[in-house]
Structure formats: structure tokens, C-alpha cells
Design a protein around this motif. Structure first.
Motif, PDB file in Angstrom:
ATOM      1  N   VAL A   1      -5.937  -5.457  -1.543  1.00  5.47           N
ATOM      2  CA  VAL A   1      -5.675  -4.027  -1.473  1.00  5.47           C
ATOM      3  C   VAL A   1      -4.719  -3.614  -2.586  1.00  5.47           C
ATOM      4  CG1 VAL A   1      -3.703  -4.131   0.116  1.00  5.47           C
ATOM      5  CG2 VAL A   1      -5.170  -2.111   0.085  1.00  5.47           C
ATOM      6  N   GLN A   2      -4.997  -2.404  -3.116  1.00  8.80           N
ATOM      7  CA  GLN A   2      -4.104  -1.858  -4.136  1.00  8.80           C
ATOM      8  C   GLN A   2      -3.677  -0.471  -3.719  1.00  8.80           C
ATOM      9  OE1 GLN A   2      -5.457  -1.693  -8.145  1.00  8.80           O
ATOM     10  NE2 GLN A   2      -5.263  -3.910  -8.451  1.00  8.80           N
TER      11      GLN A   2
ATOM     12  N   CYS B   1      -1.090   2.642   7.348  1.00 15.30           N
ATOM     13  CA  CYS B   1      -1.748   1.418   6.904  1.00 15.30           C
ATOM     14  C   CYS B   1      -1.081   0.176   7.512  1.00 15.30           C
ATOM     15  CB  CYS B   1      -1.742   1.337   5.376  1.00 15.30           C
ATOM     16  SG  CYS B   1      -0.106   1.481   4.660  1.00 15.30           S
ATOM     17  N   GLN B   2       0.216   0.269   7.643  1.00 17.03           N
ATOM     18  CA  GLN B   2       0.950  -0.859   8.227  1.00 17.03           C
ATOM     19  C   GLN B   2       0.434  -1.131   9.637  1.00 17.03           C
ATOM     20  OE1 GLN B   2       5.140  -0.125   8.842  1.00 17.03           O
ATOM     21  NE2 GLN B   2       5.633  -2.288   8.743  1.00 17.03           N
ATOM     22  N   GLU B   3       0.200  -0.034  10.348  1.00 16.39           N
ATOM     23  CA  GLU B   3      -0.296  -0.136  11.713  1.00 16.39           C
ATOM     24  C   GLU B   3      -1.709  -0.726  11.743  1.00 16.39           C
ATOM     25  OE1 GLU B   3       0.335   0.182  15.642  1.00 16.39           O
ATOM     26  OE2 GLU B   3       1.781   0.714  14.076  1.00 16.39           O
ATOM     27  N   ALA B   4      -2.517  -0.360  10.727  1.00 13.50           N
ATOM     28  CA  ALA B   4      -3.928  -0.765  10.732  1.00 13.50           C
ATOM     29  C   ALA B   4      -4.113  -2.231  10.311  1.00 13.50           C
ATOM     30  CB  ALA B   4      -4.727   0.145   9.803  1.00 13.50           C
ATOM     31  N   CYS B   5      -3.158  -2.757   9.560  1.00 12.34           N
ATOM     32  CA  CYS B   5      -3.315  -4.099   9.012  1.00 12.34           C
ATOM     33  C   CYS B   5      -3.138  -5.154  10.097  1.00 12.34           C
ATOM     34  CB  CYS B   5      -2.302  -4.337   7.888  1.00 12.34           C
ATOM     35  SG  CYS B   5      -2.458  -6.003   7.191  1.00 12.34           S
ATOM     36  N   GLY B   6      -4.148  -5.978  10.233  1.00 10.32           N
ATOM     37  CA  GLY B   6      -4.082  -7.018  11.248  1.00 10.32           C
ATOM     38  C   GLY B   6      -3.449  -8.309  10.740  1.00 10.32           C
ATOM     39  N   TYR B   7      -3.003  -8.303   9.488  1.00 10.52           N
ATOM     40  CA  TYR B   7      -2.525  -9.547   8.869  1.00 10.52           C
ATOM     41  C   TYR B   7      -1.069  -9.455   8.414  1.00 10.52           C
ATOM     42  CZ  TYR B   7      -7.496 -10.385   8.963  1.00 10.52           C
ATOM     43  OH  TYR B   7      -8.787 -10.529   9.395  1.00 10.52           O
ATOM     44  N   GLU B   8      -0.414  -8.407   8.825  1.00  9.09           N
ATOM     45  CA  GLU B   8       0.981  -8.168   8.456  1.00  9.09           C
ATOM     46  C   GLU B   8       1.195  -8.251   6.953  1.00  9.09           C
ATOM     47  OE1 GLU B   8       3.159 -10.960  10.829  1.00  9.09           O
ATOM     48  OE2 GLU B   8       3.027  -9.698  12.606  1.00  9.09           O
ATOM     49  N   ALA B   9       0.205  -7.769   6.222  1.00  5.06           N
ATOM     50  CA  ALA B   9       0.296  -7.840   4.766  1.00  5.06           C
ATOM     51  C   ALA B   9       0.977  -6.602   4.179  1.00  5.06           C
ATOM     52  CB  ALA B   9      -1.103  -7.988   4.167  1.00  5.06           C
ATOM     53  N   ILE B  10       1.095  -5.572   4.974  1.00  3.17           N
ATOM     54  CA  ILE B  10       1.739  -4.353   4.480  1.00  3.17           C
ATOM     55  C   ILE B  10       3.077  -4.189   5.182  1.00  3.17           C
ATOM     56  CG2 ILE B  10       1.547  -1.839   4.268  1.00  3.17           C
ATOM     57  CD1 ILE B  10      -1.494  -2.201   4.221  1.00  3.17           C
ATOM     58  N   LEU B  11       4.099  -4.060   4.387  1.00  3.27           N
ATOM     59  CA  LEU B  11       5.445  -3.960   4.938  1.00  3.27           C
ATOM     60  C   LEU B  11       6.118  -2.694   4.442  1.00  3.27           C
ATOM     61  CD1 LEU B  11       7.190  -7.435   4.778  1.00  3.27           C
ATOM     62  CD2 LEU B  11       6.994  -5.913   6.758  1.00  3.27           C
ATOM     63  N   ILE B  12       6.631  -1.923   5.358  1.00  2.00           N
ATOM     64  CA  ILE B  12       7.444  -0.789   4.952  1.00  2.00           C
ATOM     65  C   ILE B  12       8.863  -1.069   5.402  1.00  2.00           C
ATOM     66  CG2 ILE B  12       7.897   1.667   5.239  1.00  2.00           C
ATOM     67  CD1 ILE B  12       4.871   2.035   5.526  1.00  2.00           C
TER      68      ILE B  12
ATOM     69  N   GLU C   1      -7.140   1.168  -2.093  1.00  3.30           N
ATOM     70  CA  GLU C   1      -8.482   0.720  -2.426  1.00  3.30           C
ATOM     71  C   GLU C   1      -8.489  -0.799  -2.527  1.00  3.30           C
ATOM     72  OE1 GLU C   1      -9.652   2.354  -6.168  1.00  3.30           O
ATOM     73  OE2 GLU C   1      -7.775   1.862  -7.136  1.00  3.30           O
ATOM     74  N   ILE C   2      -9.668  -1.363  -2.349  1.00  4.61           N
ATOM     75  CA  ILE C   2      -9.787  -2.810  -2.460  1.00  4.61           C
ATOM     76  C   ILE C   2     -10.271  -3.140  -3.870  1.00  4.61           C
ATOM     77  CG2 ILE C   2     -10.965  -4.877  -1.597  1.00  4.61           C
ATOM     78  CD1 ILE C   2      -9.084  -3.706   0.475  1.00  4.61           C
ATOM     79  N   VAL C   3      -9.458  -3.894  -4.591  1.00 12.08           N
ATOM     80  CA  VAL C   3      -9.835  -4.326  -5.937  1.00 12.08           C
ATOM     81  C   VAL C   3      -9.751  -5.853  -5.963  1.00 12.08           C
ATOM     82  CG1 VAL C   3      -9.266  -4.196  -8.395  1.00 12.08           C
ATOM     83  CG2 VAL C   3      -8.905  -2.198  -6.928  1.00 12.08           C
TER      84      VAL C   3
ATOM     85  N   ASP D   1      -0.544 -12.450  -0.658  1.00 18.01           N
ATOM     86  CA  ASP D   1      -0.923 -13.739  -0.074  1.00 18.01           C
ATOM     87  C   ASP D   1      -1.509 -13.546   1.318  1.00 18.01           C
ATOM     88  OD1 ASP D   1      -0.081 -15.041  -2.298  1.00 18.01           O
ATOM     89  OD2 ASP D   1       1.970 -15.338  -1.539  1.00 18.01           O
ATOM     90  N   LYS D   2      -0.966 -12.561   2.023  1.00 18.39           N
ATOM     91  CA  LYS D   2      -1.457 -12.328   3.373  1.00 18.39           C
ATOM     92  C   LYS D   2      -2.694 -11.446   3.397  1.00 18.39           C
ATOM     93  CE  LYS D   2       2.857 -12.934   5.933  1.00 18.39           C
ATOM     94  NZ  LYS D   2       3.988 -12.228   6.538  1.00 18.39           N
ATOM     95  N   CYS D   3      -2.849 -10.587   2.380  1.00 17.39           N
ATOM     96  CA  CYS D   3      -3.981  -9.653   2.361  1.00 17.39           C
ATOM     97  C   CYS D   3      -5.287 -10.423   2.212  1.00 17.39           C
ATOM     98  CB  CYS D   3      -3.840  -8.657   1.210  1.00 17.39           C
ATOM     99  SG  CYS D   3      -5.230  -7.516   1.094  1.00 17.39           S
ATOM    100  N   VAL D   4      -6.236 -10.146   3.108  1.00 19.12           N
ATOM    101  CA  VAL D   4      -7.529 -10.828   3.026  1.00 19.12           C
ATOM    102  C   VAL D   4      -8.605  -9.892   2.466  1.00 19.12           C
ATOM    103  CG1 VAL D   4      -6.994 -12.381   4.935  1.00 19.12           C
ATOM    104  CG2 VAL D   4      -8.120 -10.194   5.411  1.00 19.12           C
ATOM    105  N   GLY D   5      -8.184  -8.688   2.090  1.00 20.51           N
ATOM    106  CA  GLY D   5      -9.151  -7.741   1.527  1.00 20.51           C
ATOM    107  C   GLY D   5     -10.139  -7.196   2.534  1.00 20.51           C
ATOM    108  N   CYS D   6      -9.731  -7.163   3.811  1.00 19.44           N
ATOM    109  CA  CYS D   6     -10.663  -6.709   4.847  1.00 19.44           C
ATOM    110  C   CYS D   6     -10.959  -5.223   4.738  1.00 19.44           C
ATOM    111  CB  CYS D   6     -10.121  -7.028   6.238  1.00 19.44           C
ATOM    112  SG  CYS D   6      -8.640  -6.059   6.683  1.00 19.44           S
ATOM    113  N   GLY D   7     -10.013  -4.481   4.156  1.00 21.89           N
ATOM    114  CA  GLY D   7     -10.263  -3.053   3.968  1.00 21.89           C
ATOM    115  C   GLY D   7      -9.974  -2.194   5.188  1.00 21.89           C
ATOM    116  N   ASP D   8      -9.435  -2.768   6.246  1.00 19.62           N
ATOM    117  CA  ASP D   8      -9.149  -1.979   7.436  1.00 19.62           C
ATOM    118  C   ASP D   8      -8.155  -0.852   7.177  1.00 19.62           C
ATOM    119  OD1 ASP D   8     -10.836  -3.443   8.915  1.00 19.62           O
ATOM    120  OD2 ASP D   8      -9.325  -4.594  10.024  1.00 19.62           O
ATOM    121  N   CYS D   9      -7.280  -1.082   6.212  1.00 19.50           N
ATOM    122  CA  CYS D   9      -6.243  -0.097   5.939  1.00 19.50           C
ATOM    123  C   CYS D   9      -6.770   1.078   5.115  1.00 19.50           C
ATOM    124  CB  CYS D   9      -5.076  -0.749   5.190  1.00 19.50           C
ATOM    125  SG  CYS D   9      -5.598  -1.587   3.680  1.00 19.50           S
TER     126      CYS D   9
END
Lengths: 393, 261, 385
Positions: free
Chosen positions: A32-33, A44-55, A26-28, A8-16
Motif C-alpha cells: 500500500v502507498q 484505514c488503520q481500522e480496516a487493516c487486518g495486519y496491523e500494518a498501518i499505525l497512527i 493505492e496498491i503499488v 513488512d507487515k503489509c500484504v497488499g490485500c487492499g482492504d484499506c
């Protein structure tokens, strides 16, 4: 536990995508997948500007006993002489101790060391000195057991040691037995004052990525630091401190390995780790014979000669001259890089030098990014000119 | 002589470059390889087997694709290979890694020598070898540059230190880490590659090892990575301009100002 | 271009490339300078099973054919064709034995050849017999229990380094070429010695010597096939080996092309990289096209040999002639567009240019081979009339 992607948070920007060291993202369909094989490195968590990746880390944090107090520095010596890294660690240790408002102690194993007082002048409040002929030279088994015993007895909250061949070999064993975290080869140490945690920053991937690491649940927090990464303080002769002599009980400690012999390497006349000025050469020199140019410059400057990994691998100069990730870390007052392009692995070993001079005919060489002064030009012209001018002084 | 060689699959970072525009890793064309330092460990293991008989078991903890590194190990002379792979192993620090490897070594049973590379190319810590030795409660020698002799349950080795080298004796079984000076690793052979393609590489998971899930992977790690970032290189340097002679003159002036010449 | 190689062929090719880049590249300039025989590399190739590629599986080989051999030779030549020559000649020295030797002969020699323990060579050329092979004078006189060899072979690649030699000599002088036979001679046989090592223009790390036979006795069991078949066997051998020379030429040309592309991308003239100049693009485009055409022809000829086709004289000659002319042209053009740098001995191109020349000369000069192709054309036309 593990890595979670909030679609829901991922916007598919591909920064990660490009930051994953393993290329697993990869962006599918604009999301992101993650492919199989994640090591949870966190890039990737660090690179994501949308807090979409959680470890997610461990859910419950074990309470850390606050009975651990004080900062310890393992002061390495060899044949009665303290190594420079001991003083460098004391300088950093002093800073950390002041922040934490706690004591700084040095721990020293050896025999007949005259300089013990110097440890206090360089910032230690206490020195635990274990003196025995058995400890005069590196005896890892004895060192490990003795250090474990002292740590168990006195419970420091932080233990720092040099990432020397001794430190790198025996400190991990101490950490393994104490069941605590250890971070190797740190280049930065500071304190998270809110949580009273040591933040340990170190390069990984050959210096391409920096990682900040904490040890939340175990004590002591342990780090090794390469020589010449931190700078030693000017000694304060008036400083007062306490030297605590600890008896060495040889009978209670067993050594599995036996040191039969030590052969000093006499071929190595240059000690680039200790030089104030280093003249260093890379592939731009073209061939082994051309190191002569650098030796001439070095001899008029009283400098040591260093080298990049590329030319050491070519066999132009012995490994003892190698500066960089897999060679030596140096921190001279002046580093002159001739014909070195400046691969990150090389930069990792010299970029804390006070002044860096780069001489290279390629204006785009990365070495210019760290250089204090740069000359874009043919080193075969520049170096002899410099040598000549210095001779005429 | 039963030898266990621990190895890791890493991105071949010799080729890793940073894109200066975006300050991100350029991944294109990067292949996963056996950690270069581990290739010396494997070669030494294979040489010991050739000298004394016995077998070499290559062991790696990693994601499923790390099987590729183990296949390569077989093509280079390992007799058997075991992959330790489980989602629960991910995110392990050196302690959790050493613990997992130690559990696998214990499951494997009898061995004489465990050989590791001095460090990995990616993590670069050099801690797993010594931690492994403590968990197995066997002797440890770091930075071995030559195995001089193995006889009567003892091994005599040379190890490198900053000032030269030491000769050390240790009883078997023992754990050593090796430096690149120890040998020149061989290239794979065609027959080795053929053999490696059909080699059966068992995958051991958490239940196979019978380990506690909270002791492995991220959960079992005492250290946590809280931040990953790219080193910032701020260029404040001065590139001299003009004729080369004048540039050298400028440099001399700067060095004089700094009191260096 | 996609050549639809099998998995096994791809493995062979990529391992050969790895050996070339990791082991040969660092020493090629030095070996060219010192003209030393590359024993260390031969050991690397042996350890990697490269000598097994062309030996049948029954004799500890991998049972590859002409194409597999070509893939190895091409990859080695891309970095250093002198070393490729030292390797490839082993196939030349073994094929006759593989195809026509007795079971005993094969059992005796092939496992050592496959393991790279013994190198081989093939000897037909003599001081008076180059393109005119029929003019050979070395004799192998029949005596009780064997043959006595007398005469001199010239320009023998791997001469002095190899352990096993396939020698073409006259067992029946009166019958001329129909009296020639193929005989295996081992290095330490009494009466067998070597002339001085030749100093060559190119492929300088390879060894070329005279073989000198003075009353050299070899036992009867060393005769390959029947007496009088020597000339025929030699011609059949070259039909099968010439695609290998073509592969060597393709490798040299490929190597030169890559060096030229790298250099012209870096070299700035008139404010831009050389490769941006149309005149340079024209030359590079032609070079690349020629290399690919040569490769396609060599692979096709090699596959035809491997198919077991009865007559491959024309096709294998075409592959060798075309590819070797391409190698000469491409290396010359590569030197040209790299200018002064290309001409320097610190740069690899001039070596490649020197190395290319031999591919137009040995295993049948290109002129002789074009004649042979024309003769085949005439014969074929005559048959249909």
C-alpha cells in the motif's frame, strides 16, 4: 507523529484502499502507498487486518488530575420550560454516573422554573440552579461565562449538553476557553472503565462512518447530543436530591452581543420532534400535491408529517418537516416512511424510532433494511387503504 | 469591510454510498468540493463586499489539494485566498483547527467579519466557528439567516433558533456562522474562473504562523479518534407478502398489537 | 468521442452544463407549461459571463467563436432548448453588428450585450416572406437624418423581450433584394410595437412575436454597413449561425438519449430491464451513433467558420440539416422505447420531441438548405468544366 505504514507487515490485500474517505491509498507492487493529503482520520488503520498501518498519537500523555469528579448535564430551558433533551441526557448521565460510581448533577440557567424538582426525579443528585430574569431566554454570552465559572469551581469530569441551536453555539465556546476537548452530536456514550474515560461515538460523513472519540488529557470531557437520540427515564418521584441555588452576579459578566428581539415562528404547526407518530414522505410521492395523502393518514392517526431532504429541496414541503442529518432527529413510537428510499442521511435522523414501517415500490430500497415492517407496493394504493381502514375502526 | 471566509474542502458526500456487499465506501466518481454550507458563507462575504466595498479573503486549512477549493472561491468572488497547509496540521480536532485558523487570522491582521458555514458535510460538528471566536476574543453569533444592517461598527443580524428567530446586535469585529436560508450562492463566472486559474494562493505553514507544533494537528487535539467503523444495519424487519390488501391488513394487526392504533 | 477541445473550451462547456443542471433543470417543465420568458435564467447566464462568449474582447467579451457558442448552446439544449434559443438568438442579433458595424456602433451596443444587460434579436421573416426571403416588403425610406420604417416582421424570436433588433428592410424598393439594408432598431423607438406572443408547439419558454413598424424613425447612424447590403449580410449571418442550430439539435438529441438510457435501465419488462432487450439495444445503438455523427459534423463546421474560411454555406447547412434531422429522429425513437411513460407530460421526452421539430424549420428549412447544398454542387461542377 503521523501515519506510518509498516511495509513488512503489509500484504497488499487492499482492504484499506476503499475505506479511505479521501481516496489516498493505492496498491503499488503489492504494497500500500499513501498519497499526499492524509488527515489521519484512522479509517484505514481500522480496516487493516495486519496491523500494518499505525497512527501515532501524542507520545507523552499528560497526567489528568483526578480532582475532577462527577457528571454534569446542562439542562436547557426556554421561557421557564425545560427542554426534553435535558431529561434524555439525565437518563444517559445516570447510567454513566452509576458506572463511574459518581454523582450526577444538572445545571440549569433560567428564571422562575417550576420544574426544577423534575430534574431530580429524572436522575440528578444535585441541581445547580442559577435564577435570574437575565437568563430567562437564551443569552449565549452570559450562559457561556456562567458555565465556565461553575465548571472551574466544581470541576466535573464529564459535561453533557443538548446539540440544540443554543448548545451547539455556546458549548464550543466553553470548551475553547477551558481548553478541553468537545465532541459534537454524539449518538453513543459509554465508559472505558479501565481508564475511566468517556467513549463518545458519533456519525461523520453524513452517517456513513461512525467514529469513537476520547478526550484523554483534558477535563472535563465534553459532549453534545442531539435531542431524541437517548430516551428519558420514567421519573422517580421518591428520588432525593439537592437543589443548590447559585447567585447570578450580572455585574461580573459581560455580554458582547445584545438580544434585541425574538420572533416566534408561527407557521410551524407540526412539531415532529415531539410527535409519537410520524408519517413521512419522499420523492416517491411524485409531487407536492400528493402530500395530501399523507396528511389524511396523519390526521386519522393523530400523527405529524415528516419529509426527506429531497422533497424539501424540491420545495414540496417546508424545511421544518425535514427528518435527517441536516433536518431533525426524531424518535417516535411509530415512523411510517412512504416513498422514501432511505439515504443514510435520512436514516441517521429516524432509525432509532421504535417501529419503522416502510412503504415503497422498490424492494431494494435501503429503507427496508431498517424497517420493522415493510410493504413492497404502490404507496398511492397502500396509503389510502390504510387511511380507510383506520377511519373504519 | 474586510471579510474573512473560512471554508473547508470535503468529499462531495451527497454521492457517497456504501457498498452493501463489502460495507465499504464507494469512492468512485466522488469529487472534492467546497463544503456546501461554506458556499453560503462565501456568497454572503462577497455580497457584503459588493454592498460596503473592501475585500474578501478565503481561508482554508487542509492538505495541498485543498487549494482547489480556494481557487473555486476566487472564481466565486473572493479577492484573496490563503491555504494553511502543513503535515503537522493533519488530524486536527476542532480545537486545534480553530487555534490554527485563529493564528492565521491574527497574522492577517485587520478584519471586520469572519464568516463560517454552520457545519461541514464530513465532520459535521459546527464547533470551529464558535471556538474561533473565543480564541480571537470577539463576539459570536451562530445560525445567522440574515444580515439586517451594518453601521457604526455594529451589526444587526437575524439568527435561527428552534422556535423562530432572534434579532441580535453585535459590535465588529465579529464571527458568525450562517445557515443556507441566508442566500442563494451564485455560480462561478467564466471571467472568475480565468482569474482563479492565475491567482497566487500563498501556503502558510507552521513556521509562517509561528505556532507551537504541539498545539496544532493531531498533537494539539484534545480529542482522539480511537475507532472508526461502518454502522451495522441489521435487518430484522418483516416484509409482508401476498396481496396488497392482505399486507395492509397484516400491518394493521401489528400496529394494533403494539397499541398504536 | 474526443474532440480535442482547449482548456478554455472545456471550461465554457462544463460551466454551461452546470448552469443547465443546477438552474434550468428544476424549472424547465414549469416554464414549458407557463410559456414564461426565463428572465431569471438569462440573469444566471449573464452572471456566468455566457453572453460574453461570442463578443470580441475589445468590447468586454471573451472573444470566442462559433465553436465556443456551439458548446454553450449544446449544453443548454441538452436540458432545455427553449432556454437555449432565448440565449442563442442574442448571437444571431449581434453577429452582423460585430462583423460589419462601425466602431461607434460596437462601442455603443456590444458592452451591454456582453454583460447580458440587453438582449438582441434578428428580424428578416415576414408574413409573405419565409423561405422566399426576397419577398420582404418592410420598407425603410430615406429621410433627412435617417430612415422611416414601415411594415411587419413575423415569428421574431426574443421579439418584445430584446432591447436591440437588427432589422432587414428595403431602403430601395425598386431594386428588390439588392435594395435591402440592415438597420438597428432599439425597443422603445416611437412607431415600433409588438404583436401578440405566438403560441408554439415547442420551445415554449422562448418568446416569439411580430414586430410592427409604423412610421418608425431611426437615425442614420443605425444603418449597418452600406445601403443595399442587407440581404447579403443576412445570408452571411446564417452561414455563421447555422452550426449553432446544429448544436441545439445535438443537445436535444443528447438529452433525449440520456433520458432513454436511464429509463430503459430501470424499466423491467419480461423479467429484465428494457435495455437488455436486443430490439431496444438496436434502437439505442443507432441513436447514440447518430448523435455522435451529428456532433462531429457540427463541431467541424463550427471550426471551419472559426478558421475564417470565405465560403461555409454548404458546410454550415449540412451541419444544421443533419443534426436537426437526427434530433427529430432520436427524440421520436426515445419516446417510442419509453412507451407510455415517454408520451406523458410528466416525463421530459415529449417536450424534447416537440422542441426538436423547430430545428428542422427555422434558419432555413431543411428542404431549402438541401436545395442550397445542391446548387453549390452544381456551381462547383460547372466551374471545373
Amino acid at each position: 507523529m503521523g501515519i506510518q505504514i509498516d511495509l513488512d507487515k503489509c500484504v497488499g490485500c487492499g482492504d484499506c484502499v476503499p475505506v479511505c474517505p479521501f481516496g489516498l491509498l493505492e496498491i503499488v507492487d503489492d504494497k500500500v502507498q499513501l498519497k499526499e493529503g492524509c488527515t489521519l482520520c484512522g479509517a484505514c488503520q481500522e480496516a487493516c487486518g495486519y496491523e500494518a498501518i499505525l497512527i501515532e498519537a501524542v507520545s507523552e500523555v499528560e497526567a489528568v488530575s483526578d480532582s475532577h469528579q462527577g457528571i454534569w448535564v446542562f439542562a436547557e430551558q426556554r421561557n421557564g420550560k425545560l427542554k426534553g433533551v435535558a431529561y434524555e441526557l439525565l437518563a444517559k448521565g445516570r447510567e454513566l454516573a452509576n458506572t463511574l460510581q459518581t454523582d450526577l448533577s444538572a445545571v440549569c440557567f433560567g428564571h422562575g422554573i417550576d420544574e426544577v424538582n423534575r430534574l431530580i426525579a429524572h436522575g440528578a443528585d444535585k441541581v445547580y440552579m442559577v435564577d435570574s430574569p437575565d437568563l430567562a431566554i437564551n443569552q449565549e454570552d452570559l450562559y457561556a461565562q456562567q458555565l465556565i465559572e461553575l465548571i472551574r469551581q466544581h470541576k466535573p469530569e464529564i459535561v453533557l449538553a443538548g446539540a440544540t441551536s443554543l448548545g451547539r453555539a455556546f458549548i464550543p465556546r466553553v470548551a475553547a476557553i477551558l481548553k478541553t476537548g468537545l465532541t459534537a452530536d454524539c449518538t453513543g456514550l459509554d465508559i472505558d472503565t479501565e481508564n475511566r474515560l468517556l467513549r463518545q461515538t458519533r456519525p461523520t460523513f453524513g452517517g456513513n462512518i461512525m467514529a469513537t472519540i476520547i478526550c484523554q488529557t483534558k477535563r472535563p470531557q465534553m459532549s453534545t447530543v442531539r435531542p431524541r437520540v437517548f430516551k428519558k427515564n420514567e421519573p422517580d418521584e421518591k428520588r432525593k436530591g439537592q437543589i443548590i441555588k447559585v447567585d447570578f452576579n450580572r455585574e461580573s459578566i459581560t455580554s458582547k452581543t445584545k438580544l434585541l428581539n425574538f420572533v416566534e415562528d408561527l407557521t410551524e404547526t407540526v412539531k415532529i420532534e415531539e410527535a409519537d407518530i410520524i408519517v413521512s414522505g419522499g420523492r416517491g410521492l411524485g409531487k407536492a400535491e400528493n402530500f395530501q395523502l399523507l396528511r389524511e393518514l396523519a390526521s386519522v392517526m393523530g400523527a405529524a408529517v415528516g419529509a426527506s431532504r429531497a422533497v424539501v429541496d424540491e420545495g414540496w414541503i417546508p424545511y421544518s418537516h425535514q427528518v435527517g442529518q441536516t433536518g431533525k432527529t426524531v424518535c417516535p413510537k411509530l415512523y411510517i416512511a412512504c416513498g422514501i428510499s432511505g439515504a443514510v442521511q435520512h436514516l441517521a435522523g429516524m432509525q432509532t424510532s421504535d417501529i419503522i414501517v416502510a412503504i415503497n415500490d422498490n424492494p431494494n430500497a435501503p429503507i427496508f433494511e431498517v424497517a420493522t415492517f415493510g410493504i413492497v407496493g404502490d404507496l398511492f394504493k397502500v396509503v389510502p387503504m390504510l387511511t380507510e381502514k383506520l377511519k373504519n375502526q | 469591510m474586510n471579510v474573512i471566509v473560512c471554508l473547508k474542502q470535503v468529499p462531495g458526500t451527497a454521492q457517497v454510498k456504501i457498498d452493501p456487499e463489502t460495507n465499504t465506501l464507494i469512492r468512485e466518481g466522488i469529487e472534492n468540493v467546497i463544503n456546501p454550507f461554506d458556499t453560503y458563507a462565501l456568497e454572503e462575504g462577497v455580497r457584503l463586499k459588493e454592498r460596503f466595498g473592501g475585500k474578501v479573503t478565503a481561508m482554508s486549512m487542509g492538505p495541498p489539494q485543498a487549494e482547489g477549493a480556494l481557487r473555486e472561491a476566487v472564481s466565486l468572488g473572493a479577492d484573496e485566498a490563503i491555504l494553511l497547509s502543513d503535515k503537522a496540521f493533519a488530524g486536527a480536532d476542532t480545537w486545534a483547527t480553530a487555534y490554527t485558523l485563529a493564528s492565521a487570522v491574527n497574522k492577517l491582521g485587520q478584519y471586520d467579519i469572519i464568516i463560517c458555514g454552520r457545519q461541514t458535510l464530513d465532520g459535521d460538528t459546527g464547533q470551529v466557528g464558535p471556538e474561533l471566536s473565543e480564541m480571537l476574543e470577539v463576539p459570536f453569533v451562530a445560525y445567522v439567516s440574515r444580515i439586517e444592517e451594518i453601521a457604526d461598527g455594529q451589526m444587526r443580524v437575524q439568527r435561527m433558533v428552534e422556535e423562530g428567530h432572534e434579532v441580535i446586535e453585535a459590535p465588529l469585529p465579529t464571527v458568525i456562522t450562517v445557515v443556507k436560508e441566508i442566500n442563494v450562492p451564485r455560480l462561478p463566472s467564466l471571467r472568475g474562473i480565468v482569474k482563479s486559474k492565475s491567482a497566487v494562493i500563498p501556503v502558510w505553514t507552521v513556521p509562517d504562523l509561528g505556532v507551537d507544533q504541539s498545539r496544532v494537528g493531531l498533537a494539539g487535539s484534545f480529542t482522539k479518534v480511537i475507532k472508526v467503523f461502518f454502522p451495522q444495519r441489521v435487518c430484522q424487519g418483516e416484509i409482508f407478502q401476498g396481496e396488497l390488501g392482505n399486507q395492509v391488513e397484516c400491518l394493521m394487526g401489528k400496529l394494533k398489537d403494539a397499541g398504536l392504533v | 468521442m474526443e474532440y480535442f477541445l482547449t482548456e478554455e473550451q472545456k471550461t465554457i462547456k462544463s460551466l454551461a452544463r452546470r448552469i443547465a443542471e443546477e438552474r434550468i433543470l428544476p424549472v424547465r417543465a414549469e416554464l414549458d407549461e407557463t410559456e414564461e420568458f426565463p428572465w431569471a435564467i438569462m440573469k444566471d447566464l449573464a452572471d456566468a459571463d455566457m453572453f460574453r462568449v461570442f463578443v470580441p474582447e475589445e468590447y468586454e467579451g471573451l472573444g470566442g467563436g462559433c465553436l465556443e457558442l456551439c458548446l454553450v448552446v449544446e449544453e443548454l439544449s441538452r436540458v432545455c432548448s427553449a432556454i437555449a434559443t432565448c440565449y442563442a438568438v442574442n448571437a444571431l442579433g449581434s453577429f452582423t453588428l460585430i462583423d460589419y458595424g462601425t466602431e461607434e456602433q460596437r462601442r455603443k451596443y456590444l458592452p451591454d450585450i456582453a454583460g447580458g444587460k440587453k438582449l438582441t434579436a434578428f428580424a428578416v421573416t415576414e408574413p409573405t416572406a419565409g423561405s422566399d426571403v426576397s419577398a420582404i416588403k418592410t420598407t425603410a425610406e430615406k429621410v433627412e437624418g435617417g430612415y422611416v420604417l414601415n411594415g411587419t416582421k413575423q415569428f421574431i424570436t426574443n421579439g418584445g423581450e430584446a432591447e436591440i433588433y437588427t432589422v432587414i428592410a428595403l431602403t430601395d424598393k425598386a431594386r428588390g433584394v439588392r435594395g435591402a439594408s440592415a438597420i438597428l432598431v432599439e425597443k422603445d423607438t416611437p412607431g415600433f410595437s409588438f404583436g401578440k406572443k405566438e403560441k408554439k408547439m415547442g420551445i415554449r419558454a422562448s418568446a416569439t412575436r411580430e414586430l410592427i413598424f409604423r412610421n418608425c424613425f431611426v437615425p442614420e447612424e443605425n444603418l449597418i454597413a452600406k445601403p443595399g447590403m442587407g440581404f447579403l449580410l443576412a445570408m452571411k449571418l446564417f452561414d455563421h449561425s447555422r452550426p449553432g442550430i446544429g448544436a441545439q439539435a445535438v443537445g436535444i438529441a443528447q438529452g433525449a438519449l440520456e433520458v432513454a438510457v436511464d429509463y430503459t435501465r430501470q424499466r423491467i419488462q419480461f423479467g429484465q430491464p428494457l435495455i437488455s432487450l436486443p430490439v431496444v439495444q438496436d434502437i439505442l445503438g443507432e441513436m447514440a451513433t447518430q448523435v455522435e455523427a451529428a456532433r462531429a459534423l457540427v463541431y467541424a463546421a463550427a471550426r471551419m467558420v472559426d478558421s475564417g474560411a470565405k465560403k461555409v454555406t454548404e458546410e454550415s447547412a449540412m451541419a444544421k440539416v443533419f443534426a436537426s434531422d437526427v434530433a427529430m429522429k432520436v427524440t421520436t425513437d426515445a419516446v417510442q422505447i419509453c412507451g407510455g411513460t415517454g408520451y406523458m407530460r410528466d416525463f421530459p421526452l415529449e417536450k424534447m420531441m416537440r422542441d426538436a421539430k423547430i430545428t428542422q424549420i427555422y434558419e432555413g428549412s431543411n428542404q431549402i438548405l438541401r436545395n442550397a447544398i445542391a446548387i453549390e454542387l452544381r456551381k462547383r461542377k460547372a466551374r471545373t468544366e
